[in-house]
Motif scaffolding. Sequence first.
Motif, PDB file in Angstrom:
ATOM      1  N   UNK A 179     -16.734  -9.295 -21.549  1.00  0.00           N
ATOM      2  CA  UNK A 179     -16.883  -8.336 -20.464  1.00  0.00           C
ATOM      3  C   UNK A 179     -15.988  -8.648 -19.277  1.00  0.00           C
ATOM      4  N   UNK A 180     -15.906  -9.918 -18.923  1.00  0.00           N
ATOM      5  CA  UNK A 180     -15.045 -10.315 -17.808  1.00  0.00           C
ATOM      6  C   UNK A 180     -13.587 -10.004 -18.127  1.00  0.00           C
ATOM      7  N   UNK A 181     -13.137 -10.341 -19.326  1.00  0.00           N
ATOM      8  CA  UNK A 181     -11.744 -10.043 -19.695  1.00  0.00           C
ATOM      9  C   UNK A 181     -11.484  -8.541 -19.641  1.00  0.00           C
ATOM     10  N   UNK A 182     -12.429  -7.775 -20.136  1.00  0.00           N
ATOM     11  CA  UNK A 182     -12.252  -6.325 -20.204  1.00  0.00           C
ATOM     12  C   UNK A 182     -12.174  -5.703 -18.818  1.00  0.00           C
ATOM     13  N   UNK A 183     -13.098  -6.056 -17.929  1.00  0.00           N
ATOM     14  CA  UNK A 183     -13.120  -5.430 -16.611  1.00  0.00           C
ATOM     15  C   UNK A 183     -11.893  -5.830 -15.802  1.00  0.00           C
ATOM     16  N   UNK A 184     -11.405  -7.051 -15.992  1.00  0.00           N
ATOM     17  CA  UNK A 184     -10.191  -7.476 -15.288  1.00  0.00           C
ATOM     18  C   UNK A 184      -8.975  -6.672 -15.748  1.00  0.00           C
ATOM     19  N   UNK A 185      -9.000  -6.234 -16.994  1.00  0.00           N
ATOM     20  CA  UNK A 185      -7.875  -5.492 -17.555  1.00  0.00           C
ATOM     21  C   UNK A 185      -7.902  -4.020 -17.174  1.00  0.00           C
ATOM     22  N   UNK A 186      -9.095  -3.408 -17.185  1.00  0.00           N
ATOM     23  CA  UNK A 186      -9.162  -1.948 -17.079  1.00  0.00           C
ATOM     24  C   UNK A 186      -9.927  -1.408 -15.887  1.00  0.00           C
ATOM     25  N   UNK A 187     -10.752  -2.208 -15.226  1.00  0.00           N
ATOM     26  CA  UNK A 187     -11.610  -1.655 -14.177  1.00  0.00           C
ATOM     27  C   UNK A 187     -11.575  -2.496 -12.898  1.00  0.00           C
ATOM     28  N   UNK A 188     -10.401  -2.976 -12.546  1.00  0.00           N
ATOM     29  CA  UNK A 188     -10.192  -3.710 -11.303  1.00  0.00           C
ATOM     30  C   UNK A 188     -10.172  -2.707 -10.150  1.00  0.00           C
ATOM     31  N   UNK A 189     -11.036  -2.906  -9.156  1.00  0.00           N
ATOM     32  CA  UNK A 189     -11.131  -1.970  -8.042  1.00  0.00           C
ATOM     33  C   UNK A 189      -9.797  -1.828  -7.299  1.00  0.00           C
ATOM     34  N   UNK A 190      -8.992  -2.885  -7.240  1.00  0.00           N
ATOM     35  CA  UNK A 190      -7.675  -2.788  -6.588  1.00  0.00           C
ATOM     36  C   UNK A 190      -6.828  -1.714  -7.252  1.00  0.00           C
ATOM     37  N   UNK A 191      -6.794  -1.735  -8.573  1.00  0.00           N
ATOM     38  CA  UNK A 191      -5.975  -0.787  -9.328  1.00  0.00           C
ATOM     39  C   UNK A 191      -6.520   0.637  -9.178  1.00  0.00           C
ATOM     40  N   UNK A 192      -7.842   0.780  -9.215  1.00  0.00           N
ATOM     41  CA  UNK A 192      -8.449   2.104  -9.151  1.00  0.00           C
ATOM     42  C   UNK A 192      -8.293   2.727  -7.766  1.00  0.00           C
ATOM     43  N   UNK A 193      -8.409   1.898  -6.719  1.00  0.00           N
ATOM     44  CA  UNK A 193      -8.191   2.409  -5.362  1.00  0.00           C
ATOM     45  C   UNK A 193      -6.759   2.892  -5.198  1.00  0.00           C
ATOM     46  N   UNK A 194      -5.809   2.155  -5.780  1.00  0.00           N
ATOM     47  CA  UNK A 194      -4.408   2.561  -5.726  1.00  0.00           C
ATOM     48  C   UNK A 194      -4.203   3.878  -6.484  1.00  0.00           C
ATOM     49  N   UNK A 195      -4.935   4.040  -7.604  1.00  0.00           N
ATOM     50  CA  UNK A 195      -4.797   5.263  -8.393  1.00  0.00           C
ATOM     51  C   UNK A 195      -5.288   6.482  -7.601  1.00  0.00           C
ATOM     52  N   UNK A 196      -6.408   6.320  -6.888  1.00  0.00           N
ATOM     53  CA  UNK A 196      -6.899   7.440  -6.096  1.00  0.00           C
ATOM     54  C   UNK A 196      -5.977   7.713  -4.913  1.00  0.00           C
ATOM     55  N   UNK A 197      -5.437   6.662  -4.318  1.00  0.00           N
ATOM     56  CA  UNK A 197      -4.483   6.852  -3.223  1.00  0.00           C
ATOM     57  C   UNK A 197      -3.255   7.612  -3.708  1.00  0.00           C
ATOM     58  N   UNK A 198      -2.809   7.332  -4.921  1.00  0.00           N
ATOM     59  CA  UNK A 198      -1.677   8.072  -5.496  1.00  0.00           C
ATOM     60  C   UNK A 198      -1.994   9.574  -5.572  1.00  0.00           C
ATOM     61  N   UNK A 199      -3.240   9.900  -5.935  1.00  0.00           N
ATOM     62  CA  UNK A 199      -3.649  11.310  -5.996  1.00  0.00           C
ATOM     63  C   UNK A 199      -3.491  11.955  -4.624  1.00  0.00           C
ATOM     64  N   UNK A 200      -3.939  11.261  -3.576  1.00  0.00           N
ATOM     65  CA  UNK A 200      -3.873  11.802  -2.216  1.00  0.00           C
ATOM     66  C   UNK A 200      -2.427  11.925  -1.763  1.00  0.00           C
ATOM     67  N   UNK A 201      -1.614  10.933  -2.051  1.00  0.00           N
ATOM     68  CA  UNK A 201      -0.223  10.949  -1.603  1.00  0.00           C
ATOM     69  C   UNK A 201       0.598  12.012  -2.323  1.00  0.00           C
TER      70      UNK A 201
END
Length: 408
Positions: free
Chosen positions: A379-401
């Motif tokens: 679970x730790x390996x998986x969440x670090x790969x696909x569900x890191x809040x840093x990456x997801x926040x950047x993805x939503x910011x990309x939507x806004x930009x």
Amino acid sequence: MNILFVCDNFPPEMGAGAARCFEHTRRWVAAGHRVTVVCAVPNFPEGKLFEGWSNRFQSETMAGIEVKRVWTYMAPNAGFVRRTLDQASFALAAVARAIFLPRPDVVVATSPHLLQAVAGYLISRVKRRPFVFELRDLWPDSIVAVGAMRESLVIRMLRKLEYFLYRRAAMIVSLTHSFKRVLTSNGIPASRVAVVPNGADLELYKPGARPETLASRLGVEGKFVAAYIGTVGMAHGLSSILEAAERLLDRDDIRFVVVGTGAEKDDLVREAARRGLTNVIFTGSVPKQEVPEYLKLADVALVLLRNLPLFEQVIPSKMFEAMAVGRAIILGVRGESREILERAGAGRAIPPADTDALVQAIRELAAQREQREAMAQAGRRFVCTEYDRDVLARRMLDVLENLNPVQT
């Protein structure tokens, strides 16, 4: 960018919505953007002012975020009429407050309740800026599903309002692919729906040893702990915990810990006392910074929802936090959540609200330490790969930009 975010719930309140809003917006500030959050004074989910706060318009700065709090009529997160008055008062106060704020580049408003999305839309019209709808729940379908309201003219009117807002949004940010499929099947163009799921703050939620001081304080030293951490609400079906605990009373080595508060908590506490369930411990709400310690206390994290078709489209954020801390999960949710858990190999999936399956999973995992540890590491390996809040926040910011620019 100058981003205005309308979000009723915000720290120090707990819950997935408050956490997501704060975790995303603080990262946007760190990336060099100006962010203003319009929110209520802390009172959720019990509808009572947090200690040290007053119910009035006020301002503060939190992690660089400009926080504008507004007066609201406060009600617990239960019942329809008073809760609607609560939500309506927030929407009106948010619009009134936002009118006097500097003109943003974009206005974001989050669900589940539609009235804060209405507030975001009205603010966007006044400010002549794009409106982004963050879709965290299919409301009003969810209030019908949990029995808070029956199908009626009011519900049909709310659904019309719901789709009015979807159609007026420059973009919709959906938390799940399931939500996106529902919207596109009802005529919303797929190009206007971006999926940005929940995740975990990997700096806050990280593996560690069981906190023995906390274990001692709760009286669970040397016990196998199954912990539920989150809102104790109508959607979660936590009576199954009491039923499982009653059937495991003969196991002195097993304890259930329920961390959080909500509409169902007092009833569950009374029922546990009536049944003499000495193996169930209710802690009430705890500060967000302490949540990782309670997860580390657990041998397995319980992620449960009621057995309703609508919840097959939901992904509880607590699942990612448990993975990040490195704890095996017992998941009582079907659909997209189960697909994620099985892909991660991070726990055991059971049918929702199935006490027999819950008891069996607890008995088996209590006896299988090596299997629990393998699930935790996966679970730790998986969440670090696909569900890191840093990456997801950047993805939503990309939507806004990437929104089409609007003339000033």
